[in-house]
Design a protein around this motif. Structure first.
Motif, PDB file in Angstrom:
ATOM      1  N   ALA A 182       0.826  -1.208   0.000  1.00 33.80           N
ATOM      2  CA  ALA A 182       0.000   0.000   0.000  1.00 33.80           C
ATOM      3  C   ALA A 182       0.859   1.256   0.000  1.00 33.80           C
ATOM      4  O   ALA A 182       0.586   2.215  -0.731  1.00 33.80           O
ATOM      5  N   ILE A 183       1.908   1.254   0.795  1.00 39.75           N
ATOM      6  CA  ILE A 183       2.814   2.413   0.854  1.00 39.75           C
ATOM      7  C   ILE A 183       3.530   2.589  -0.481  1.00 39.75           C
ATOM      8  O   ILE A 183       3.645   3.713  -0.997  1.00 39.75           O
ATOM      9  N   ALA A 184       4.005   1.481  -1.053  1.00 41.49           N
ATOM     10  CA  ALA A 184       4.696   1.553  -2.347  1.00 41.49           C
ATOM     11  C   ALA A 184       3.755   2.080  -3.433  1.00 41.49           C
ATOM     12  O   ALA A 184       4.137   2.931  -4.250  1.00 41.49           O
ATOM     13  N   LEU A 185       2.524   1.604  -3.458  1.00 42.19           N
ATOM     14  CA  LEU A 185       1.552   2.083  -4.444  1.00 42.19           C
ATOM     15  C   LEU A 185       1.187   3.545  -4.195  1.00 42.19           C
ATOM     16  O   LEU A 185       0.969   4.312  -5.138  1.00 42.19           O
ATOM     17  N   GLY A 186       1.127   3.945  -2.924  1.00 44.68           N
ATOM     18  CA  GLY A 186       0.870   5.352  -2.603  1.00 44.68           C
ATOM     19  C   GLY A 186       1.983   6.256  -3.080  1.00 44.68           C
ATOM     20  O   GLY A 186       1.739   7.337  -3.618  1.00 44.68           O
ATOM     21  N   VAL A 187       3.236   5.827  -2.885  1.00 44.42           N
ATOM     22  CA  VAL A 187       4.381   6.603  -3.360  1.00 44.42           C
ATOM     23  C   VAL A 187       4.374   6.668  -4.885  1.00 44.42           C
ATOM     24  O   VAL A 187       4.626   7.726  -5.478  1.00 44.42           O
ATOM     25  N   LEU A 188       4.047   5.561  -5.516  1.00 44.20           N
ATOM     26  CA  LEU A 188       3.961   5.527  -6.975  1.00 44.20           C
ATOM     27  C   LEU A 188       2.874   6.472  -7.477  1.00 44.20           C
ATOM     28  O   LEU A 188       3.053   7.149  -8.491  1.00 44.20           O
ATOM     29  N   GLU A 189       1.778   6.555  -6.755  1.00 46.46           N
ATOM     30  CA  GLU A 189       0.694   7.478  -7.131  1.00 46.46           C
ATOM     31  C   GLU A 189       1.157   8.925  -7.064  1.00 46.46           C
ATOM     32  O   GLU A 189       0.773   9.741  -7.902  1.00 46.46           O
ATOM     33  N   ILE A 190       1.973   9.238  -6.085  1.00 38.04           N
ATOM     34  CA  ILE A 190       2.498  10.603  -5.966  1.00 38.04           C
ATOM     35  C   ILE A 190       3.387  10.929  -7.165  1.00 38.04           C
ATOM     36  O   ILE A 190       3.354  12.046  -7.681  1.00 38.04           O
ATOM     37  N   LYS A 191       4.144   9.961  -7.641  1.00 38.99           N
ATOM     38  CA  LYS A 191       5.044  10.175  -8.771  1.00 38.99           C
ATOM     39  C   LYS A 191       4.292  10.229 -10.105  1.00 38.99           C
ATOM     40  O   LYS A 191       4.698  10.938 -11.015  1.00 38.99           O
TER      41      LYS A 191
END
Length: 166
Positions: free
Chosen positions: A13-22
């Motif tokens: 979830a954190i990795a996907l959230g960071v990816l969403e920010i990028k």
């Protein structure tokens, strides 16, 4: 220390959230929320099938509903932007070739020349007109001072008489 299932889902979830920010598409956000839901299911002690089902269900529902969510919540006060020929309706144009009853003429609008027909009788070159409707590549225009109700009646009759005008 071995990571448990809920910790792995939380990392996802954190990795996907960071990816969403990028990225700028609001796509991975819904999978991050699905991964959070799967972490909750895993924390409750349910099996892998339940975790995958929760992840898939939440992600798919949010992904499918995202257009509606954004349109109804974030875009409810947005003004519709008119573009193309839709933007020309109601705008002012200048007659560049006199508009006669039969063949029509030419007007300039937004720097472009368009074939035009008059809804308010013959119009001389240089007169300012208002675009009332668009039919293919022809503009139907009228004098700004002419009443639309009065001007549209003769135009409909002329349109039937000159149906073959191209």
């Amino acid at each position: 220390m071995d990571p448990t299932a809920w910790q792995l889902w939380l990392i996802a979830a954190i990795a996907l959230g960071v990816l969403e920010i990028k990225l700028s598409g609001f796509v991975t956000l819904w999978f991050a929320v699905g991964a959070l839901m799967a972490a909750l299911v895993a924390g409750a002690g349910l099996g892998l099938n339940s975790q995958l089902f929760a992840f898939t269900l939440v992600s798919a529902i949010l992904f499918g509903a995202s257009r509606t969510i954004f349109k109804n919540i974030f875009m409810r006060d947005a003004v519709h932007l008119k573009t193309g020929v839709e933007a020309m309706l109601g705008q002012e144009a200048v007659v560049t070739e006199a508009l006669e009853d039969g063949p029509g003429g030419t007007v300039r609008i937004n720097g472009e020349l368009w074939m035009a027909r008059s809804l308010s009788g013959p119009l001389p070159e240089g007169e300012r007109v208002t675009v009332e409707q668009i039919e293919g590549l022809k503009l139907w225009v009228r004098r700004p001072s002419a009443s639309p109700e009065v001007a549209l009646q003769p135009a409909r009759q002329k349109k039937k008489e000159n149906a073959g005008w191209d």
